[in-house]
Structure formats: structure tokens, C-alpha cells
Write an enzyme that holds these catalytic residues in place. Structure first.
Site, short mmCIF file in Angstrom:
data_model
loop_
_atom_site.label_atom_id
_atom_site.label_comp_id
_atom_site.label_asym_id
_atom_site.label_seq_id
_atom_site.Cartn_x
_atom_site.Cartn_y
_atom_site.Cartn_z
N ASN A 19 -40.83 76.04 35.94
CA ASN A 19 -40.24 77.22 36.58
C ASN A 19 -38.91 77.55 35.88
OD1 ASN A 19 -39.02 79.09 38.24
ND2 ASN A 19 -39.55 78.05 40.15
N CYS A 73 -35.38 84.35 41.13
CA CYS A 73 -36.63 84.35 40.35
C CYS A 73 -37.29 85.72 40.29
CB CYS A 73 -37.61 83.33 40.91
SG CYS A 73 -36.95 81.66 40.85
N HIS A 86 -45.01 85.05 38.89
CA HIS A 86 -43.92 84.06 38.75
C HIS A 86 -44.56 82.66 38.76
CE1 HIS A 86 -40.30 81.87 39.17
NE2 HIS A 86 -40.46 81.57 40.44
#
Ligand code: COA
Length: 329
Positions: free
Chosen positions: A285, A115, A255
Site C-alpha cells: 500500500n 489514499c 486502491h
């Protein structure tokens, strides 16, 4: 001669058409819209079609970013692709995107920082451009998480979505200048989020398939503890390098793993809610694509003004984390 800066000239995303809502997920696993929304901030996520892949989504975002920058694929010197859900273990997704968009002059490479991949990619781009090795780089984040998610595991299937984004980054010019950046990693906690099978340690077998070891596994509770602390650490180092106080930040683009992580982080730096880019409710996500997607959506509101400071921060598997400070020119 003054040192060149790396500037994000354009940014564009591609999100698949199909929406999977929390309500849809209640038909697959024992969960509820209320649990998912209050624990994560997610309402729905996009899911790629069977014939869409990390490369094809990335190529769509890349074409849009090139168009916005008024550049041809032949202007690109290097393609860096961040993905934890590549089309193949080999060849790289970057090579496939290079082929699909016809960027025949460009070198192509994938990076694996889960990520945190977009922030890792920006840091590499800054180094390549400031050292004059390359002038024009295409940075793509693209993830088909749905291909690696076990839709019988409620711990993971509610969290992830699919999507891609691409940036054209050049020497100087107009856009978002990369001022400072900081990266971190801790392999000690590599087991907290992983796809155990499919690599050389646990090659594909009928057992690995039956045990769903090709699917993403995650210890959410433990990751949560690391996330805020690591991103806070990276932000402090990044701001210190720029000699900028947190109070000067206009925008935070974090994020998008969990709204509670984002809220805790914003609170630590006293950044009000209306200056934090949030897309987790709509897109969940999307791993390394969350930050460029959120940045694009923020830019589309027309609210980023000249000389605004925009802070990006990421955390993910590896563990990896980082922060990058941008300045609107
Ligand atoms: N629906 C309903 N209940 C669920 C559920 C779901 N989708 N998922 C888990 N639960 C249950 C658990 O089984 C547990 O039940 P129990 O108390 O009876 O054992 C309870 O909810 C609490 O589970 P827990 O895992 O402690 O929830 P949480 O509040 O930590 O939220 C995450 C889980 C994954 C949302 C959260 O931990 C998180 O976001 N972690 C960080 C993820 C991250 O940063 N990843 C790295 C970057 S991608």
C-alpha cells in the site's frame, strides 16, 4: 464551441530500489509470510533510501511523465501533489517539486486526501481544465510511508510501502479522458487512521516521540468494513453520471490496500480477475500512489485499447473515497 476534456497524456512511476520482503519483516515483528500474504495479498514492498523523500521521488516520476508527453517543465501551468507523507508541514511538496524540475511557470499546491488523493487530484484537474483556468497540469502522488511507520507495530508495518507516480494532464489530445468522477468524505471516522502527533493539536515533544505518536496508527478491522461499501457507493454514482453500466467496464484500477477488499469489490460489479489491475503483491500500500502506479503498469502491458473504459476507485483516511471513470482515446 464543444467543451474541452481533461486527458491524461502520460503516466510514469518511480519506485525505490530497496525491496523489503515479508520474510525480512519476520525479523522485525512477530509475523509470517503466510499471514501477510493470505490476509493482505502482499509479498514485498519498496522502501525509500535515507536520502530519498516525497519530493525527490515525485520529481523523478514527474520528469519521466514530461518526457513521455514530449513536454518541457515550462509547459506546466499547475502542479498538484497528493501526499500524506510530505517532506515538511510547510512548504508544500509541490513547491519543492516545482523547484526540482524547473517548472518555473507553474503554480504549486499540495492536497491531503490520504489514499484517495489521486482521485481527488484528478477531479480538481478536470475542473481546472474544463473551466479553461489551466491547460496543462502535472498531478503527482508521492509517499514515503516508511518515514511514518513504526517497524515494531505488526498491525501497520506489513501493509505500507513507498513510491511515486506522476501524470501530465492536458486539454484534449491522446490518452485517457476523464469522463465522470465522484468524491466522498466522512470526518466522523477520522480517528480510524491517523498520524496523531506533529500537527498543532499535538506538537512534537519528547513524550510524543517516546509514545511513537508521529507514527501512523490504524484500526484495520473497522476500516475494512467501510472500504468496500464506500468504494461501491462511489462507483455506482460515477457510472450513473456517465450513463454506463458496470458490464461495459474493461478495467478496474482500485486502491491497493488489501487483496480481500479488491476481490470483494470486483465481485460486486462482476468484474473478472484478469480485468483488475493488481500491484499490491509487489508494492504493497503506497497510499495515494497505488492507483497511478497500477494504472501505469496496466498501460505498459499494452492491453488498454482505444475506447476502453477504465474505472479508478479509492478509499483512505479522512475518511475519504472516490471513483473516476476514464475512457481511452
Ligand atoms: N502478522 C501476524 N498476525 C497479525 C498481524 C501480522 N502482521 N497483524 C495482526 N495480526 C493478528 C492480530 O493481532 C489478531 O490476532 P488475535 O486474533 O490474536 O487478536 C489477528 O491477526 C487478526 O487481526 P485483524 O486486525 O482482525 O486482522 P485482519 O484480518 O482485519 O487484517 C488488516 C488486518 C490491516 C490487513 C485489514 O484489517 C485491512 O486491510 N484493513 C483495511 C485497511 C485499509 O483499508 N486502510 C485504509 C486505506 S490505507
Amino acid at each position: 464551441m464543444a467543451k474541452s476534456s481533461a486527458v491524461i497524456n502520460s503516466i510514469a512511476s518511480y519506485l525505490p530500489e530497496k525491496t523489503l520482503t515479508n520474510h525480512d519483516l519476520t525479523k522485525l515483528v512477530d509475523t509470517s509470510d503466510e499471514w501477510i500474504f493470505t490476509r493482505t495479498g502482499i509479498r514485498e514492498r519498496r522502501i525509500a533510501a535515507d536520502d530519498e523523500f516525497a519530493s525527490s521521488m515525485g520529481a523523478k516520476a514527474a520528469r519521466k511523465a514530461l518526457e513521455q508527453a514530449h513536454l518541457s517543465p515550462l509547459d506546466i501551468d499547475l502542479i498538484i501533489v497528493s501526499t500524506m507523507t510530505p517532506d515538511y508541514l510547510s512548504p508544500s511538496t509541490a513547491a519543492l517539486i516545482q523547484r526540482d524540475i524547473g517548472a518555473t511557470r507553474a503554480a504549486a499546491v499540495d492536497i491531503g486526501a490520504a489514499c484517495s488523493g489521486f482521485v481527488y487530484g484528478l477531479t480538481m484537474v478536470k475542473a481546472f481544465i474544463e473551466s479553461s483556468i489551466y491547460s496543462t497540469i502535472l498531478l503527482v502522488s508521492t509517499e514515503k510511508n516508511s518515514a511514518f511507520v513504526d517497524y515494531t507495530d505488526r498491525n501497520t508495518c506489513v501493509i505500507f510501502g513507498d513510491g511515486a507516480a506522476a501524470c501530465v494532464i492536458s486539454r484534449d489530445g491522446h490518452g485517457l479522458r476523464i469522463k465522470t468522477t465522484h468524491l466522498g468524505a466522512s470526518g466522523e471516522e477520522s480517528d480510524l487512521i491517523q498520524i496523531p502527533a506533529g500537527g498543532c493539536r499535538l506538537p512534537a515533544s519528547s513524550t510524543s516521540f517516546d509514545d511513537k505518536l508521529h507514527c501512523l496508527q490504524m484500526n484495520g478491522k473497522e476500516l475494512f468494513k467501510h472500504a468496500v461499501r464506500r468504494m461501491e457507493e462511489a462507483i455506482n454514482i460515477c457510472l450513473k453520471a456517465a450513463d454506463v453500466p458496470a458490464s461495459s467496464l474493461r478495467w478496474l484500477v482500485p486502491h491497493q490496500a488489501n487483496i480481500r477488499i479488491i476481490d470483494a469489490l470486483a465481485k460486486r460489479f462482476s468484474i473478472p480477475e484478469d480485468r483488475v489491475a493488481i500491484t499490491i503483491d509487489m508494492f504493497a500500500n503506497t497510499s495515494s500512489s497505488t492507483i497511478p502506479i497500477a494504472l501505469e503498469k496496466l498501460q505498459q502491458t499494452g492491453q488498454i485499447a482505444s475506447s476502453d473504459l477504465v474505472l479508478l476507485t479509492a478509499f483512505g483516511g479522512g475518511l475519504t473515497w472516490g471513483a473516476t471513470l476514464l475512457e481511452a482515446t
